[in-house]
Design a protein around this motif. Sequence first.
Motif, short mmCIF file in Angstrom:
data_model
loop_
_atom_site.label_atom_id
_atom_site.label_comp_id
_atom_site.label_asym_id
_atom_site.label_seq_id
_atom_site.Cartn_x
_atom_site.Cartn_y
_atom_site.Cartn_z
N ALA A 469 50.97 6.79 132.46
CA ALA A 469 52.15 7.55 132.87
C ALA A 469 53.35 6.63 133.10
N VAL A 470 53.07 5.44 133.67
CA VAL A 470 54.17 4.49 133.90
C VAL A 470 54.79 4.05 132.58
N ASP A 471 53.95 3.81 131.58
CA ASP A 471 54.48 3.39 130.28
C ASP A 471 55.34 4.51 129.67
N ARG A 472 54.91 5.74 129.84
CA ARG A 472 55.69 6.84 129.27
C ARG A 472 57.02 7.00 130.00
N LEU A 473 57.01 6.81 131.31
CA LEU A 473 58.26 6.87 132.06
C LEU A 473 59.24 5.81 131.58
N ALA A 474 58.73 4.58 131.35
CA ALA A 474 59.62 3.51 130.88
C ALA A 474 60.23 3.86 129.53
N LYS A 475 59.45 4.51 128.68
CA LYS A 475 59.94 4.85 127.35
C LYS A 475 60.99 5.95 127.40
N GLU A 476 60.75 7.00 128.21
CA GLU A 476 61.68 8.13 128.23
C GLU A 476 62.90 7.88 129.10
N ALA A 477 62.79 6.97 130.04
CA ALA A 477 63.95 6.65 130.88
C ALA A 477 64.84 5.57 130.26
N ALA A 478 64.32 4.90 129.22
CA ALA A 478 65.08 3.78 128.63
C ALA A 478 66.47 4.19 128.15
N PRO A 479 66.65 5.29 127.39
CA PRO A 479 68.02 5.64 126.95
C PRO A 479 68.99 5.89 128.10
N GLU A 480 68.52 6.51 129.17
CA GLU A 480 69.41 6.77 130.30
C GLU A 480 69.79 5.47 131.00
N ILE A 481 68.81 4.59 131.18
CA ILE A 481 69.12 3.29 131.80
C ILE A 481 70.05 2.49 130.90
N GLU A 482 69.84 2.60 129.59
CA GLU A 482 70.70 1.88 128.64
C GLU A 482 72.15 2.34 128.77
N ALA A 483 72.37 3.63 128.90
CA ALA A 483 73.73 4.15 129.03
C ALA A 483 74.40 3.65 130.30
N MET A 484 73.66 3.62 131.40
CA MET A 484 74.22 3.12 132.66
C MET A 484 74.54 1.63 132.56
N LEU A 485 73.62 0.87 131.97
CA LEU A 485 73.85 -0.57 131.85
C LEU A 485 75.03 -0.87 130.94
N ALA A 486 75.26 -0.04 129.91
CA ALA A 486 76.40 -0.26 129.03
C ALA A 486 77.71 -0.14 129.80
N GLN A 487 77.79 0.86 130.69
CA GLN A 487 79.00 1.02 131.50
C GLN A 487 79.16 -0.15 132.47
N ILE A 488 78.07 -0.56 133.07
CA ILE A 488 78.14 -1.69 134.01
C ILE A 488 78.53 -2.97 133.29
#
Length: 545
Positions: A469-488
């Motif tokens: 489940a942790v691996d799946r969370l990392a995969k599905e949350a990656a695009p959202e984290i990527e968008a936040m990091l791009a702004q930062i």
Amino acid sequence: MAQLVDQWGRPVMRAELKRELAAPTVGGVRSPITGYPGDGLTPDRLAIILREADQGDPIRYLELAETIEERDLHYAGVLGTRKRSVSQIEITVQEGGESQHDLDMAKMVRDWLDRDELSDETFDILDAMGKGYSFTEIVWDTSSLQWQPVRLEYRDPRWFRFQRHDLATPMMLDDSGQEIALPAYKFIYARIKAKSGLALRSGLARLATWNWMFKAYTQRDWAIFTQTYGQPIRVGKYGPGADQKDQDTLFRAVANIGGDCAAIIPDSMMIEFIEAKSIGSSTDHYERRSDWLDKQMSKAVLGQTATTDAETGGLGSGKEHREVQQDIEAADCKALAAILNRDLVRPWIDLEFGPQVAYPRIVIKRQEPEDLKAFSDAIGPMIDRGLRVATSDVLDKFGLPEAAQGAEILRPQGQSAPSAQSQAPGEGAMPPESAVKYPLNTRPASARGVAALQTEAPSAGRSEPFAPAVDRLAKEAAPEIEAMLAQIEVMLQAAGSLEEAREMLLSAWPDLASDGLAAVMAEAFLAAHAGGRALIEEDGQRADG
């Protein structure tokens, strides 16, 4: 196969294409020996030569054009510059369509153009700039059962004529000197106009004839003046008692001393050298007139004078003059490309494949230098704001190849190469796109979260019940984290100091696009809660059993 015809509606005779039709002959009508009508040229003779050309008899005009190009160094220089500026430009080929057949035809033409002789052949075709027109015979090769132009042979324009009724349709002279129709698909007939009108009157040589004649008069007068007044006058003096023999001896000495600079005379005789005074100002007008005529020739051929007769501080010299020359070059390139497409590419494709809906096209165009620094400055911020740009397009822009596997990669100064990742890409770790994202992306998946969207199956090991489940969370949350990091990351790049970066982060934090990540996390917590309850119920059932 349908009957092929050329631009004048003349049918193609394939048997004629396999042999040379306009080769020179010794003693025949196509003799390479030329006349020299420029010798002793006068205004009356020049007018007669030009009228003969206007009436369809261009032989003496063409011979005069050849003479001018040989004897006028300035005309030869500027005309050669204009022709070579075009013949040295790389030729490209555009496909007529997107089908494989269109690509194959374009490749066939492209491969043939990659020849060392092409530059000289196009230079000869561009003889049309001076004389108004040129003829180049295509020598076809069919030895491999395919049609292919093996070479392009320049032919003397004196061996061709124009139909008398229009003075526009080209004809050729056969072995007996009779005017016959130009065989279809056999010649490249080039016309590059200096002005509109008949081909016999549209060449640069037509404009240069009068200029050259007047310049020749000026140079002759200058030479006579220099020879007569530029040397000191030698005066020999003899005494009253000198007889005829002494006088003859003194005259021979005075005559020979000019060229030999040595003489023997008796003591009783004397030779005096009298130098001409103030002849400098008298010769200036010859030089000024010759220079003025050269400038007019530069304007006629190149459209400007800055690249041939530059004057310091001259009005309009420099960039503006070069732009005029570039405009003329571009027009010449388009004219030559149109000629080659009409008289070479299309006939070749027709002979090899038959008539086509679309043909490959030759393009002759100088590639303008691009400001890559301006491109870099403009594309960087746009990429930071989400513009999708392919790496291959940027590499092509800079002329750089794709880096080979395992090659040493250049990095910004002060940034070291990333260490080996804890996990291979695709196993829970995101690739380190930047120095900001790298420390977060390369952490083990188990350390980046403990929630799961749902429990797909009970874990075999009790120590890590939620690993899938942790691996799946990392995969599905990656695009959202990527968008936040791009702004930062954009804010960090714009900040000038750590304090400024802190203030920017604090002020922008409420507006960060975190809704998507929050939704993913909410679903993960819900799934984790349900999964935990399922594990408890499963443990209770095992205990009761």
